[in-house]
Design a protein around this motif. Sequence first.
Motif, PDB file in Angstrom:
ATOM      1  N   LEU A 272       0.829  -1.207   0.000  1.00 51.51           N
ATOM      2  CA  LEU A 272       0.000   0.000   0.000  1.00 51.51           C
ATOM      3  C   LEU A 272       0.863   1.256   0.000  1.00 51.51           C
ATOM      4  CD1 LEU A 272      -2.716  -1.153   2.546  1.00 51.51           C
ATOM      5  CD2 LEU A 272      -3.093  -0.675   0.115  1.00 51.51           C
TER       6      LEU A 272
ATOM      7  N   LEU B  14      -6.826  -5.297   0.691  1.00 48.89           N
ATOM      8  CA  LEU B  14      -7.070  -4.209   1.633  1.00 48.89           C
ATOM      9  C   LEU B  14      -8.488  -4.289   2.185  1.00 48.89           C
ATOM     10  CD1 LEU B  14      -6.652  -1.392   2.959  1.00 48.89           C
ATOM     11  CD2 LEU B  14      -7.241  -0.396   0.720  1.00 48.89           C
TER      12      LEU B  14
ATOM     13  N   LEU C 258      -5.177   0.496   8.339  1.00 49.30           N
ATOM     14  CA  LEU C 258      -5.726   0.335   6.993  1.00 49.30           C
ATOM     15  C   LEU C 258      -6.735   1.421   6.642  1.00 49.30           C
ATOM     16  CD1 LEU C 258      -6.241  -3.538   6.899  1.00 49.30           C
ATOM     17  CD2 LEU C 258      -4.305  -2.197   6.029  1.00 49.30           C
TER      18      LEU C 258
ATOM     19  N   TYR D  23      -5.997   4.187   3.970  1.00 48.12           N
ATOM     20  CA  TYR D  23      -5.971   3.686   2.597  1.00 48.12           C
ATOM     21  C   TYR D  23      -7.394   3.459   2.073  1.00 48.12           C
ATOM     22  CZ  TYR D  23      -1.019   3.044   3.525  1.00 48.12           C
ATOM     23  OH  TYR D  23       0.290   3.249   3.844  1.00 48.12           O
TER      24      TYR D  23
ATOM     25  N   ALA E  69      -8.705   6.886   1.242  1.00 46.27           N
ATOM     26  CA  ALA E  69      -8.113   7.372  -0.007  1.00 46.27           C
ATOM     27  C   ALA E  69      -8.789   6.716  -1.202  1.00 46.27           C
ATOM     28  CB  ALA E  69      -6.612   7.085  -0.020  1.00 46.27           C
ATOM     29  N   GLU E  70      -9.091   5.422  -1.091  1.00 47.83           N
ATOM     30  CA  GLU E  70      -9.813   4.740  -2.173  1.00 47.83           C
ATOM     31  C   GLU E  70     -11.192   5.355  -2.352  1.00 47.83           C
ATOM     32  OE1 GLU E  70      -9.033   2.495  -4.341  1.00 47.83           O
ATOM     33  OE2 GLU E  70      -7.082   1.820  -3.632  1.00 47.83           O
TER      34      GLU E  70
END
Length: 302
Positions: free
Chosen positions: A243, A259, A271, A274, A277-278
């Motif tokens: 990642l 993820l 996690l 991330y 952000a996705e």
Amino acid sequence: MHPDVARAFEEALRADEDRRWELVTHLHVHGGREALGIAARLGRAAEPSRRELAAEVLGQLGTVLGTPGPDPGAASDPGAAPDGGGVSGHRASPGRSAADGPFRDEATALLVAMIAREDDPAVLYSLAVALGHMAGEDSVAPLVRLRAHPDADVRGGVVFGLLGRETRAALDALIELSADVEPGVRDWATFGLARQSDADFPALREALAARLDDDDTDTRAEAVHGLAVRGDERAMPQLLSFLADPDPVADLLIIFEALCELAAATGDPRLLPYLEAELSSYTGEPPEPELLRALERYGRFH
């Protein structure tokens, strides 16, 4: 123009690679019972090239190719049919694999008999791949017997042949091959365990965990995915590494899925950035359901 069945076999033996596979594909779809008979005879030929061609034809004999649906733009065509099927009314057809075709049992029996007496590595590879396409239960045992063959291509063919097989014998062979000396064999075997099987037992998890520090990046990514979807936190350090620096990974979808799965299973706070952000990358389209499920673990969606 395609020649008749017998001439297609003879031309395929002399043709370059592109033309050969054009002819082999034609025989898969149009060869029918005549191709089955010719391949059965070639399967006992003295020349390896003829036996190899027999395997290539038998492996997907009876395939029906899918056909595309109408052009999406046809709806604005004044001549489009009212059923949405375009001018001709043509609709998409999904096709049919050889494993669901009328020659599966006969072709598989021929392939199993061939592989039992074969010793040429190129022919063995083609036979293993062919048995993989046919996916018959009778083919697992002869494939497993070849798992330690000295030729890496043969072992790679065995891996392909065993993909998606859920018997313990097949999975144990893939576990063994996931530690193969050849990187490509390891990668495909790890893929088979990680993403082509729903099985979950200690030896399978240990095999995946053993690949977390593999020299091959794609193999490591497969191992991360396989452990993550099984909720195994041993995937965490390598997942975080990917990642932080995803460039080495060829298929970023593997990391995205890992993820989401590991986040949903563990709720690990490392996690969450991330996942967010996705989520922020979606503009004008709904996020993937697995992303939303993962975020629910953190109370972000209900």
